[in-house]
Write an enzyme that holds these catalytic residues in place. Structure first.
Site, mmCIF file in Angstrom:
data_model
loop_
_atom_site.group_PDB
_atom_site.id
_atom_site.type_symbol
_atom_site.label_atom_id
_atom_site.label_comp_id
_atom_site.label_asym_id
_atom_site.label_seq_id
_atom_site.Cartn_x
_atom_site.Cartn_y
_atom_site.Cartn_z
ATOM 1 N N THR A 250 0.480 -0.841 0.135
ATOM 2 C CA THR A 250 -0.128 0.010 -0.189
ATOM 3 C C THR A 250 1.439 1.540 -0.191
ATOM 4 O O THR A 250 0.397 2.276 -0.241
ATOM 5 C CB THR A 250 -0.638 0.157 1.006
ATOM 6 O OG1 THR A 250 -0.169 0.663 2.248
ATOM 7 C CG2 THR A 250 -2.194 -1.451 1.422
ATOM 8 N N GLU B 71 5.734 -2.597 -5.122
ATOM 9 C CA GLU B 71 4.456 -3.889 -4.502
ATOM 10 C C GLU B 71 3.396 -3.395 -5.338
ATOM 11 O O GLU B 71 2.217 -3.094 -4.770
ATOM 12 C CB GLU B 71 4.220 -4.074 -3.431
ATOM 13 C CG GLU B 71 5.508 -4.732 -2.194
ATOM 14 C CD GLU B 71 4.947 -4.896 -0.998
ATOM 15 O OE1 GLU B 71 3.965 -5.362 -0.892
ATOM 16 O OE2 GLU B 71 6.041 -5.563 -0.248
ATOM 17 N N TYR B 72 3.485 -3.774 -6.849
ATOM 18 C CA TYR B 72 4.274 -3.794 -7.551
ATOM 19 C C TYR B 72 4.713 -2.953 -8.745
ATOM 20 O O TYR B 72 3.274 -2.612 -9.364
ATOM 21 C CB TYR B 72 3.942 -5.329 -7.803
ATOM 22 C CG TYR B 72 3.752 -6.062 -7.007
ATOM 23 C CD1 TYR B 72 5.261 -6.634 -5.733
ATOM 24 C CD2 TYR B 72 3.107 -6.921 -6.211
ATOM 25 C CE1 TYR B 72 5.653 -6.960 -5.402
ATOM 26 C CE2 TYR B 72 2.726 -7.891 -5.725
ATOM 27 C CZ TYR B 72 4.038 -7.913 -5.101
ATOM 28 O OH TYR B 72 4.362 -8.520 -3.675
ATOM 29 N N ASP C 158 16.823 -0.878 -0.761
ATOM 30 C CA ASP C 158 16.050 -1.439 -1.107
ATOM 31 C C ASP C 158 14.730 -0.503 -1.446
ATOM 32 O O ASP C 158 14.042 -0.651 -0.475
ATOM 33 C CB ASP C 158 15.749 -3.014 0.340
ATOM 34 C CG ASP C 158 14.787 -3.803 0.134
ATOM 35 O OD1 ASP C 158 15.269 -4.480 -0.783
ATOM 36 O OD2 ASP C 158 13.398 -4.115 0.674
ATOM 37 N N TYR D 120 5.645 -15.897 0.054
ATOM 38 C CA TYR D 120 4.761 -15.725 1.225
ATOM 39 C C TYR D 120 3.274 -15.230 1.087
ATOM 40 O O TYR D 120 3.326 -14.608 -0.399
ATOM 41 C CB TYR D 120 5.493 -15.248 2.561
ATOM 42 C CG TYR D 120 5.463 -13.666 2.907
ATOM 43 C CD1 TYR D 120 5.522 -13.004 2.279
ATOM 44 C CD2 TYR D 120 7.621 -14.129 3.108
ATOM 45 C CE1 TYR D 120 6.527 -12.001 2.158
ATOM 46 C CE2 TYR D 120 7.970 -13.147 2.689
ATOM 47 C CZ TYR D 120 7.951 -11.764 2.535
ATOM 48 O OH TYR D 120 8.738 -10.740 2.781
ATOM 49 N N ASP E 81 10.647 -1.608 -2.737
ATOM 50 C CA ASP E 81 10.100 -2.829 -2.229
ATOM 51 C C ASP E 81 8.604 -2.174 -2.423
ATOM 52 O O ASP E 81 7.590 -1.613 -1.669
ATOM 53 C CB ASP E 81 9.365 -2.924 -0.645
ATOM 54 C CG ASP E 81 8.615 -3.883 -0.314
ATOM 55 O OD1 ASP E 81 8.431 -4.979 -1.284
ATOM 56 O OD2 ASP E 81 9.028 -4.466 1.148
ATOM 57 N N TRP F 43 10.393 -11.889 7.132
ATOM 58 C CA TRP F 43 9.430 -10.905 8.107
ATOM 59 C C TRP F 43 8.685 -11.963 8.449
ATOM 60 O O TRP F 43 8.321 -12.555 8.270
ATOM 61 C CB TRP F 43 8.482 -10.743 6.320
ATOM 62 C CG TRP F 43 7.310 -9.385 7.171
ATOM 63 C CD1 TRP F 43 6.463 -9.387 7.213
ATOM 64 C CD2 TRP F 43 7.686 -7.904 7.016
ATOM 65 N NE1 TRP F 43 5.519 -8.255 7.461
ATOM 66 C CE2 TRP F 43 6.733 -7.211 7.360
ATOM 67 C CE3 TRP F 43 8.452 -7.789 6.505
ATOM 68 C CZ2 TRP F 43 6.218 -6.212 8.017
ATOM 69 C CZ3 TRP F 43 8.826 -6.029 6.422
ATOM 70 C CH2 TRP F 43 7.140 -5.788 7.539
#
Length: 335
Positions: free
Chosen positions: A96, A134-135, A130, A198, A132, A313
């Site tokens: 989000t 999504e996506y 890093d 996951y 992240d 995580w």
């Protein structure tokens, strides 16, 4: 320089850790995502970690820089580097977390964002960044998405590498299916690709199966790794992500591993095809999760295939004894 000053400089150099000034190496990876928003403020056990990915930074409102959430927590983690060989990376994004599509859509914004990442790395004494997102090109998380996001993601990673230089870590977290990223295009710029293996199923299906069984979710760890290899990621850049939490039926309660092991109203079962456990109540699967046995199988898979390592995580979901983090460390480091 006087002899006394020279002797002092030499002594200080000997007292500094051998890894001081090095922001990455080619060794095995055992990485934990550590958050800043939880009341859980205990310092991570660095004896079972090589990397900490701090979650999260966010794209700012003008799409040209980064906001670090709970900066005091990040500074606390960076202090660990004084006594431990540990790499601290800022992870930007999360589920989000928007702003990526807007930021990456122009060269000017990408360059400004990358420049701000370099500023933060220097200011906080970090070892890398890093991403992240999504996506790219996917709006499932409720964020802005454009078809051009995939190409713009490549341009963003190139700009980040240019800004960070070759000595800092640059990684990205990716969906298990290996979708939404042009991996062949970004491969020259990234050091690590963290596969988020996951959340690919809910009961009655596993959310982190190693191998295919009738109860596996939409993708298994074996299939996820192969998908990334097929997409062009070298095996030695792949880091397999594992969850320290479960996915459950509605109303089940806390799914952190530390909470699951305290329950006496469920029965542990084992899927020997998928190599993962699950919890049953009144004959039905109510929670899919990982434990030390399943993590042992995953670590064995990682080493046999030649992957770079494992990440999880998240750190706080473990039990007080550190059952899962110790299982991952021992499995990857061969102890």
């Amino acid at each position: 320089m006087s002899r006394r000053v020279l002797v002092l400089v030499c002594l200080l150099a000997l007292m500094m850790p051998m890894w001081a000034g090095k922001h990455k190496d080619d060794g095995p990876v055992v990485a934990a995502y550590v958050t800043g928003w939880n009341e859980f403020k205990e310092l991570p056990d660095c004896s079972v970690l090589t990397h900490i990915n701090y979650a999260f930074g966010k794209v700012n409102e003008t799409y040209d820089g980064v906001i670090v959430q709970y900066p005091e927590r990040l500074r606390q983690l960076v202090e660990l580097k004084k006594d431990h060989k540990i790499y601290i990376v800022l992870s930007i994004g999360g589920w989000t977390a928007g702003g990526f599509s807007e930021m990456a859509s122009t060269h000017q914004r990408r360059k400004a964002f990358a420049r701000d990442c370099k500023r933060i790395v220097k200011e906080y004494d970090l070892d890398g960044i890093d991403i992240d997102w999504e996506y790219p090109s996917c709006s499932e998380a409720g964020i802005t998405a454009r078809p051009a996001d995939i190409d713009n993601f490549t341009l963003l990673m190139r700009e980040l590498r240019k800004a960070l230089g070759k000595d800092y870590l640059l990684s990205c977290a990716t969906i298990a299916d290996a979708k939404f990223v042009d991996f062949k295009a970004i491969e020259p710029y990234v050091d690590l690709v963290n596969i988020m293996m996951y959340d690919v199923g809910n009961p009655p299906y596993h959310h982190a199966a190693l191998y295919r069984s009738e109860m596996s979710g939409r993708v298994t760890a074996e299939e996820a790794v192969q998908a990334h290899l097929d997409a062009g990621v070298p095996i030695n850049k792949l880091v397999l992500g594992v969850p320290f939490y479960g996915r459950s039926v509605k109303g089940f309660g806390d799914t952190a591993y530390g909470a699951l092991v305290k329950r006496d109203d469920v029965t542990r079962m084992w899927d020997d095809d998928a190599k993962v456990p699950y919890l049953v109540k009144e004959g039905e699967m109510v929670c899919t999760y990982e434990d030390a046995e399943s993590l042992g199988w995953k670590c064995r898979f990682i080493k046999e295939k030649g992957l770079r390592g494992a990440m999880y995580w998240e750190y706080r979901c473990d039990d007080e004894a550190g059952t899962l983090r110790n299982a991952v460390w021992n499995g990857i480091m061969g102890q």
